[in-house]
Design an enzyme around this catalytic site. Structure first.
Site, PDB file in Angstrom:
ATOM      1  N   ILE A  31       0.853  -1.137   0.116  1.00  0.00           N
ATOM      2  CA  ILE A  31       0.051  -0.009   0.048  1.00  0.00           C
ATOM      3  C   ILE A  31       1.049   1.350   0.092  1.00  0.00           C
ATOM      4  O   ILE A  31       0.428   2.510  -0.393  1.00  0.00           O
ATOM      5  CB  ILE A  31      -0.945   0.045   1.397  1.00  0.00           C
ATOM      6  CG1 ILE A  31      -2.224   0.595   0.940  1.00  0.00           C
ATOM      7  CG2 ILE A  31      -0.397   0.536   2.554  1.00  0.00           C
ATOM      8  CD1 ILE A  31      -3.236   0.385   1.941  1.00  0.00           C
ATOM      9  N   ASN A  87      11.953  -8.680   6.600  1.00  0.00           N
ATOM     10  CA  ASN A  87      12.279  -8.061   7.935  1.00  0.00           C
ATOM     11  C   ASN A  87      11.937  -8.835   9.185  1.00  0.00           C
ATOM     12  O   ASN A  87      10.842  -9.516   8.920  1.00  0.00           O
ATOM     13  CB  ASN A  87      11.564  -6.711   8.038  1.00  0.00           C
ATOM     14  CG  ASN A  87      11.917  -5.623   7.098  1.00  0.00           C
ATOM     15  OD1 ASN A  87      13.115  -5.507   6.726  1.00  0.00           O
ATOM     16  ND2 ASN A  87      11.109  -4.722   6.339  1.00  0.00           N
ATOM     17  N   GLY A  93      12.754  -3.069  11.509  1.00  0.00           N
ATOM     18  CA  GLY A  93      11.424  -2.081  11.283  1.00  0.00           C
ATOM     19  C   GLY A  93      10.071  -3.174  11.012  1.00  0.00           C
ATOM     20  O   GLY A  93       9.392  -2.469  10.379  1.00  0.00           O
ATOM     21  N   HIS A 100       6.090 -12.092   5.770  1.00  0.00           N
ATOM     22  CA  HIS A 100       6.073 -11.379   4.533  1.00  0.00           C
ATOM     23  C   HIS A 100       7.242 -11.180   3.954  1.00  0.00           C
ATOM     24  O   HIS A 100       8.001 -10.740   4.518  1.00  0.00           O
ATOM     25  CB  HIS A 100       5.128 -10.243   4.199  1.00  0.00           C
ATOM     26  CG  HIS A 100       5.544  -9.220   5.335  1.00  0.00           C
ATOM     27  ND1 HIS A 100       5.104  -9.110   6.671  1.00  0.00           N
ATOM     28  CD2 HIS A 100       6.118  -8.034   4.892  1.00  0.00           C
ATOM     29  CE1 HIS A 100       5.803  -8.059   7.264  1.00  0.00           C
ATOM     30  NE2 HIS A 100       6.324  -7.389   6.409  1.00  0.00           N
TER      31      HIS A 100
HETATM   32  P1  AMP Z   1       7.356  -4.716   7.393  1.00  0.00           P
HETATM   33  O1  AMP Z   1       7.675  -3.221   8.039  1.00  0.00           O
HETATM   34  O2  AMP Z   1       8.246  -5.566   6.778  1.00  0.00           O
HETATM   35  O3  AMP Z   1       6.369  -5.338   8.717  1.00  0.00           O
HETATM   36  O4  AMP Z   1       6.344  -4.339   6.321  1.00  0.00           O
HETATM   37  C1  AMP Z   1       5.012  -4.503   6.424  1.00  0.00           C
HETATM   38  C2  AMP Z   1       4.468  -3.612   4.881  1.00  0.00           C
HETATM   39  O5  AMP Z   1       3.223  -3.870   4.929  1.00  0.00           O
HETATM   40  C3  AMP Z   1       4.837  -2.243   4.819  1.00  0.00           C
HETATM   41  O6  AMP Z   1       5.537  -1.896   3.428  1.00  0.00           O
HETATM   42  C4  AMP Z   1       3.264  -1.541   4.550  1.00  0.00           C
HETATM   43  O7  AMP Z   1       3.342  -0.413   3.542  1.00  0.00           O
HETATM   44  C5  AMP Z   1       2.843  -2.998   4.049  1.00  0.00           C
HETATM   45  N1  AMP Z   1       1.124  -2.707   4.070  1.00  0.00           N
HETATM   46  C6  AMP Z   1       0.414  -2.419   5.424  1.00  0.00           C
HETATM   47  N2  AMP Z   1      -0.731  -2.574   5.619  1.00  0.00           N
HETATM   48  C7  AMP Z   1      -1.057  -2.824   4.266  1.00  0.00           C
HETATM   49  C8  AMP Z   1      -2.291  -3.173   3.382  1.00  0.00           C
HETATM   50  N3  AMP Z   1      -3.383  -3.023   3.918  1.00  0.00           N
HETATM   51  N4  AMP Z   1      -2.109  -3.444   2.148  1.00  0.00           N
HETATM   52  C9  AMP Z   1      -0.802  -3.710   1.570  1.00  0.00           C
HETATM   53  N5  AMP Z   1       0.241  -3.392   2.136  1.00  0.00           N
HETATM   54  C10 AMP Z   1       0.015  -3.121   3.492  1.00  0.00           C
END
Ligand code: AMP
Ligand code: ZN
Length: 114
Positions: A31, A87, A93, A100
């Site tokens: 997102i 991560n 972070g 994921h």
């Molecule tokens: P992390 O910092 O590795 O936990 O990455 C989490 C990622 O999830 C970040 O890059 C966010 O932008 C992404 N994210 C959070 N909520 C959503 C959502 N609803 N749809 C798509 N991506 C998301």
């Protein structure tokens, strides 16, 4: 898991731009993209991070990596190159506690990462 946003995406309770899906994994666009291509690849089974993975997940983790290459091809960045980021824990972070992989590409990526 009830309060997990990525489980909600899997269950279509919140929307996402889905790139690829099969019985084991889901891929959807981030997102807040950090590159022209920024896709997240998740297992459908909920576990919070690599720290919670043991050998019973080895096949699934390998499967995700190989699918990441296919998804890079779907996104048109297989030839130009891409980066896969996982991560794990506070210093990385990590914000979402459903494991994921980030698939990033479509521009020259800096190294070392910030
Ligand atoms: P992390 O910092 O590795 O936990 O990455 C989490 C990622 O999830 C970040 O890059 C966010 O932008 C992404 N994210 C959070 N909520 C959503 C959502 N609803 N749809 C798509 N991506 C998301
Ligand atoms: Zn989850």
């Amino acid at each position: 898991m009830a309060d997990c946003i990525f489980c909600k995406i899997i269950n279509r309770e919140i929307p996402a731009r889905i790139v690829y899906e099969d019985e084991k994994i889901l891929a959807f666009d981030d997102i807040r993209p950090q590159a022209p291509v920024h896709t997240l690849i998740i297992p459908k089974e909920h576990f919070s991070s690599l720290k919670e993975a043991d050998e019973s997940r080895a096949e699934l983790l390998g499967y995700i990596l190989l699918k990441a290459r296919e998804i890079a091809a779907l996104k048109g960045i297989e030839a130009s190159g891409f980066r896969i980021v996982l991560n794990t824990g506070p210093d990385s972070g990590q914000e979402v506690f459903h494991l994921h992989f980030h698939l990033l590409g479509g521009r020259q990526l800096g190294w070392p990462p910030g």
